[in-house]
Write a protein that holds these residues in place. Structure first.
Motif, PDB file in Angstrom:
ATOM      1  N   MET A  33       0.825  -1.199   0.000  1.00  0.00           N
ATOM      2  CA  MET A  33       0.000   0.000   0.000  1.00  0.00           C
ATOM      3  C   MET A  33       0.863   1.254   0.000  1.00  0.00           C
ATOM      4  O   MET A  33       0.629   2.197  -0.778  1.00  0.00           O
ATOM      5  CB  MET A  33      -0.917  -0.012   1.228  1.00  0.00           C
ATOM      6  CG  MET A  33      -1.858   1.182   1.320  1.00  0.00           C
ATOM      7  SD  MET A  33      -2.823   1.138   2.845  1.00  0.00           S
ATOM      8  CE  MET A  33      -3.907  -0.234   2.526  1.00  0.00           C
ATOM      9  N   MET A  37       0.988   3.975  -3.002  1.00  0.00           N
ATOM     10  CA  MET A  37       0.577   5.357  -2.766  1.00  0.00           C
ATOM     11  C   MET A  37       1.700   6.336  -3.097  1.00  0.00           C
ATOM     12  O   MET A  37       1.461   7.397  -3.688  1.00  0.00           O
ATOM     13  CB  MET A  37       0.119   5.539  -1.324  1.00  0.00           C
ATOM     14  CG  MET A  37      -1.275   4.986  -1.046  1.00  0.00           C
ATOM     15  SD  MET A  37      -2.028   5.675   0.459  1.00  0.00           S
ATOM     16  CE  MET A  37      -0.921   5.066   1.717  1.00  0.00           C
ATOM     17  N   PHE A  62      -3.574  -2.289  -4.880  1.00  0.00           N
ATOM     18  CA  PHE A  62      -3.241  -0.876  -4.732  1.00  0.00           C
ATOM     19  C   PHE A  62      -2.407  -0.391  -5.918  1.00  0.00           C
ATOM     20  O   PHE A  62      -2.561   0.745  -6.373  1.00  0.00           O
ATOM     21  CB  PHE A  62      -2.497  -0.652  -3.414  1.00  0.00           C
ATOM     22  CG  PHE A  62      -3.196  -1.250  -2.233  1.00  0.00           C
ATOM     23  CD1 PHE A  62      -4.422  -0.753  -1.805  1.00  0.00           C
ATOM     24  CD2 PHE A  62      -2.657  -2.343  -1.558  1.00  0.00           C
ATOM     25  CE1 PHE A  62      -5.090  -1.303  -0.722  1.00  0.00           C
ATOM     26  CE2 PHE A  62      -3.312  -2.912  -0.476  1.00  0.00           C
ATOM     27  CZ  PHE A  62      -4.530  -2.402  -0.053  1.00  0.00           C
ATOM     28  N   GLU A 125     -10.173  -2.133   3.117  1.00  0.00           N
ATOM     29  CA  GLU A 125      -9.284  -1.360   2.249  1.00  0.00           C
ATOM     30  C   GLU A 125      -9.435  -1.777   0.781  1.00  0.00           C
ATOM     31  O   GLU A 125      -9.336  -0.959  -0.139  1.00  0.00           O
ATOM     32  CB  GLU A 125      -7.827  -1.495   2.705  1.00  0.00           C
ATOM     33  CG  GLU A 125      -7.253  -2.895   2.676  1.00  0.00           C
ATOM     34  CD  GLU A 125      -7.526  -3.686   3.956  1.00  0.00           C
ATOM     35  OE1 GLU A 125      -6.709  -4.574   4.266  1.00  0.00           O
ATOM     36  OE2 GLU A 125      -8.545  -3.411   4.635  1.00  0.00           O
ATOM     37  N   TYR A 126      -9.720  -3.086   0.580  1.00  0.00           N
ATOM     38  CA  TYR A 126      -9.932  -3.560  -0.793  1.00  0.00           C
ATOM     39  C   TYR A 126     -11.332  -3.175  -1.284  1.00  0.00           C
ATOM     40  O   TYR A 126     -11.524  -2.902  -2.480  1.00  0.00           O
ATOM     41  CB  TYR A 126      -9.736  -5.069  -0.861  1.00  0.00           C
ATOM     42  CG  TYR A 126      -8.331  -5.497  -0.521  1.00  0.00           C
ATOM     43  CD1 TYR A 126      -7.277  -5.193  -1.367  1.00  0.00           C
ATOM     44  CD2 TYR A 126      -8.052  -6.183   0.662  1.00  0.00           C
ATOM     45  CE1 TYR A 126      -5.971  -5.565  -1.047  1.00  0.00           C
ATOM     46  CE2 TYR A 126      -6.764  -6.553   0.993  1.00  0.00           C
ATOM     47  CZ  TYR A 126      -5.726  -6.241   0.134  1.00  0.00           C
ATOM     48  OH  TYR A 126      -4.440  -6.602   0.448  1.00  0.00           O
ATOM     49  N   VAL A 129     -10.937   0.169  -2.600  1.00  0.00           N
ATOM     50  CA  VAL A 129     -10.335   0.140  -3.944  1.00  0.00           C
ATOM     51  C   VAL A 129     -11.411  -0.158  -4.987  1.00  0.00           C
ATOM     52  O   VAL A 129     -11.462   0.465  -6.054  1.00  0.00           O
ATOM     53  CB  VAL A 129      -9.201  -0.900  -4.012  1.00  0.00           C
ATOM     54  CG1 VAL A 129      -8.722  -1.087  -5.458  1.00  0.00           C
ATOM     55  CG2 VAL A 129      -8.034  -0.480  -3.122  1.00  0.00           C
ATOM     56  N   PHE A 288      -5.356   5.182   5.138  1.00  0.00           N
ATOM     57  CA  PHE A 288      -5.705   5.062   3.718  1.00  0.00           C
ATOM     58  C   PHE A 288      -7.218   4.931   3.546  1.00  0.00           C
ATOM     59  O   PHE A 288      -7.824   5.594   2.697  1.00  0.00           O
ATOM     60  CB  PHE A 288      -4.998   3.846   3.122  1.00  0.00           C
ATOM     61  CG  PHE A 288      -5.483   3.462   1.745  1.00  0.00           C
ATOM     62  CD1 PHE A 288      -5.046   4.150   0.623  1.00  0.00           C
ATOM     63  CD2 PHE A 288      -6.374   2.412   1.578  1.00  0.00           C
ATOM     64  CE1 PHE A 288      -5.501   3.803  -0.648  1.00  0.00           C
ATOM     65  CE2 PHE A 288      -6.828   2.052   0.317  1.00  0.00           C
ATOM     66  CZ  PHE A 288      -6.387   2.753  -0.803  1.00  0.00           C
TER      67      PHE A 288
END
Length: 727
Positions: A33, A37, A62, A125-126, A129, A288
């Motif tokens: 990640m 980023m 990511f 977090e996915y 995305v 994030f």
């Protein structure tokens, strides 16, 4: 069989444990990640090629998101179809990979015995995305030339909305468990999931019987399981639209008598800070997720709030209702974070304030903005954001471009032009194109016709958004040069004929390249406007037996200035130049032909609306109202026809609303109003402004309804805010 196939796998060491493997997995995820980023952030430093090169070295979701953002930025900054197609393909691939990695993360978390209290469910977090990819896919689809693609885009929007809503609810629940509260959480907010899905179930529904908008499989591998329960999360009897309208990330945003809205930074409570220095979001994954959800959700709410009234009514039927204040708050929250999410949020804010909001006239006063009115233009805060972004990304021309736009909004067009001229060598062609287009507009606003012509011709070389419009405005500039030569005291026939020929060439080129770009299977409004104008002049030329260039009436340059609301950025000297350019004696047709041109109702209306806008900007409000009264008295049928200008009448209604709002904001205009009657007088003027705006919002379709509609929508938002805060 499973045991047999596993037989060849190496055995875990005696010291290993599920917790240890989970820790290693998390460490690898964080490393991926952070790398993705950092690489993606190069885009914001005008190094999109460098970003792509670094991102191709990774294979995580990511990294794929970063690659998708690269292509998305190429496509959206330049409005180029080839890039849009490639961006769509990359985004679909990113979505699929993120889906698989989300399912894997959920499975790994389910097999561990840890009972750690986390902010977000496993795999959030996915899920972010996926939502990010869906949101970008939706924007590209809506900008695409196909109506079918546009409808798919709205479906993607809905899916992204529900995912983001679910993640935010998880954050709110966590903060509640910790006895904390953030103004950017969803405390006291009803779930928007049921609103988006139609919300037709009764208030007693407790099962998942709502089958509307069932998500079909999109080819993701693995069994599709929601990130969290998405059933009926509330039992409200309100309509979907009413429930949606109640959504707010600010718990203090309820109506309070005489209260002011202070959205800038959430108050600390129980030691909680909402920014990147918060202990709550110190974890890389949580930071994030938090910044990304605020960026995506805020962008979505803001974009939906700016949809013109005619289209917003259609979207509200299926539950899509924007929330400008909430969206802006969320974007400001995300912009605090020094990552790609914060940078994109900052770019969205500046694009909104320096771009779309620069078209609007009906906005809160400077005093209200200082007191925290979110929907106004916070110049100081925008300047601080630009300074922050220039520190983070010193090589980028994008932030210098935004700095130049701040100067133009401050009526410093010469200063803006100086900065734009020094910012023409970006490594990203798309940034160069944006910079050049802004320079072209500003040279038009200062009436530098040679520079205006050359800059719009350069736009054709830099991007293919609308060559028809570029040729048309370049031709308008050349027309003004021709008119200056024609009316010069020292006649130079060679020069006159040269500029007449160039004007003819540029204007006739415009309709030949029109129609290449389409929006939801329809021509771009400005290209349709150009085609109608050219046909009008062609017909008039034949009817009067004169050249096309001489058949042109009211200054088309001043008309374009009005449509871009350039008068808002002009100083008095520049406004006086506009006033002169709108004079009838600028025409070059023979006297008899001039009389016929001047007798056309829609021609008179175009001129008077443009003159009223100039008069209003000069502070001559009585003159502006007198001109508008003339237009409002005209027969509506006179604006009907395939080549008639149909926008002046709704434009005049909008101008009347702007005049009423000027009286609300400026105490010196309140003539013969006693202090005791002032409150009632203000209420009357606010209602008058709202009445004019609502008439335009309900107007039948006209060619430039989207452009005027954006001003109207902003005005209506301002009126709603004013009535809530100034009870």
């Amino acid at each position: 069989m499973r045991a047999w196939f596993r037989g060849s796998a190496p055995k875990a060491s005696a010291g290993s444990s599920p917790a240890a493997s989970q820790t290693d997995l998390r460490a690898r995820e964080i490393a991926s990640m952070e790398d993705a980023m950092a690489s993606t952030a190069l885009i914001m430093n005008d190094d999109i090629d460098g970003a792509e090169e670094k991102l191709r070295k990774g294979d995580s979701a990511f990294h794929h998101l970063g690659l998708s953002i690269c292509m998305f930025m190429r496509s959206i900054l330049g409005f180029e179809k080839a890039y849009m197609v490639e961006a769509s393909n990359r985004l679909y691939e990113c979505e699929t990979i993120a889906w698989n990695q989300m399912k894997k993360a959920q499975k790994e978390a389910g097999s561990s015995n840890g009972a750690e209290d986390k902010i977000y469910p496993p795999g959030s977090e996915y899920a972010l995305v996926i939502a990010d990819a869906q949101l970008m896919s939706a924007i590209i689809a809506v900008l695409h030339e196909s109506l079918t693609e546009g409808l798919k885009g709205f479906y993607k929007l809905r899916k992204a909305f529900i995912t983001l809503d679910g993640i935010m609810q998880s954050e709110t629940a966590y903060l509640k468990r910790k006895g904390l509260h953030s103004d950017f959480s969803k405390e006291n907010i009803e779930s928007s999931s049921s609103s988006i899905s139609g919300g037709h179930g009764s208030s007693n529904d407790t099962d998942d019987t709502d089958l509307e908008f069932v998500d079909a499989d999109e080819g993701h591998s693995g069994t599709q399981t929601p990130l969290k329960y998405e059933g009926h999360l509330s039992k409200s009897t309100d309509t979907p639209e009413k429930r949606m309208s109640k959504l707010s990330i600010n718990s203090n945003s309820a109506s309070k008598p005489g209260g002011t809205n202070r959205p800038v930074s959430p108050p600390t409570r129980g030691g909680f800070k909402s920014g990147p220095d918060s202990e709550i979001f110190s974890n890389t994954v949580d930071s994030f997720t938090h910044s990304g959800v605020n960026m995506c959700y805020g962008s979505l709410l803001l974009l939906l709030s700016m949809v013109p009234p005619t289209f917003s009514r259609l979207l509200s039927i299926i539950g899509f209702t924007g929330d400008r204040e909430r969206g802006i708050n969320m974007l400001w929250q995300s912009s605090k974070f020094d990552n790609i999410n914060g940078a994109v949020a900052g770019l969205m804010l500046l694009s909104y304030y320096n771009g779309l909001l620069s078209f609007a006239d009906i906005l809160p006063s400077e005093k209200d903005i200082r007191n925290g009115a979110v929907i106004g233009y916070p110049k100081a805060r925008c300047s601080a954001l630009i300074a922050q972004m220039r520190t983070r990304y010193p090589e980028s021309g994008l932030w210098r471009f935004e700095e130049a736009r701040v100067l133009s909004i401050s009526r410093d067009l010469p200063g803006s032009l100086r900065l734009l001229k020094s910012n023409t060598k970006s490594k990203m062609r798309q940034v160069t194109a944006l910079n050049n287009f802004e320079m072209a507009l500003n040279t038009m606003f200062v009436h530098d016709y040679p520079e205006m012509r050359d800059n719009f011709i350069r736009c054709i070389e830099l991007n293919d958004w609308s060559p028809s419009l570029y040729y048309y405005i370049a031709g308008c500039a050349e027309l003004e040069i021709y008119r200056n030569a024609f009316h010069s005291e020292k006649k130079d026939e060679t020069r006159i004929q040269l500029h007449k020929k160039k004007t003819n060439e540029l204007l006739r080129k415009a309709p030949t390249v029109a129609g290449r770009k389409r929006f939801l299977a329809k021509p771009l409004p400005f290209e349709e406007f150009v085609s109608r104008k050219m046909q009008k002049w062609e017909d008039r030329s034949k009817e009067l037996g004169i050249d096309l260039v001489d058949a042109i009436g009211v200054s088309p340059t001043e008309e374009v200035i009005y449509l871009w609301n350039g008068t808002k950025k002009m100083q008095a000297s520049e406004l006086e130049m506009s006033k002169k350019a709108l004079a009838w004696d600028r025409l070059t047709a023979p006297k008899e032909a001039q009389t016929k041109i001047r007798s056309e109702i829609d021609e008179q209306a175009v001129r008077d609306v443009c003159r009223a806008s100039v008069a209003r900007s000069l502070g001559n409000f009585d003159e502006a109202r007198e001109l508008l009264d003339t237009v409002l008295a005209m027969d509506k049928l006179a604006f009907k026809g395939p080549t008639k200008d149909d926008y002046p009448l709704p434009g005049a209604h909008y101008e009347m609303a702007a005049l009423a709002w000027n009286e609300v904001l400026n105490p010196e205009l309140r003539k013969d109003v006693n202090e005791e009657d002032e409150e009632g007088w203000l209420r009357e003027k606010v209602n008058e402004c709202q009445s004019w705006l609502e008439k335009v919002a309900k107007w039948e379709a006209f060619v430039l309804d989207a452009r005027i509609g954006m001003r109207v929508q902003t005005g209506l938002d301002t009126i709603r805010w004013y009535k809530r805060e100034h009870k």
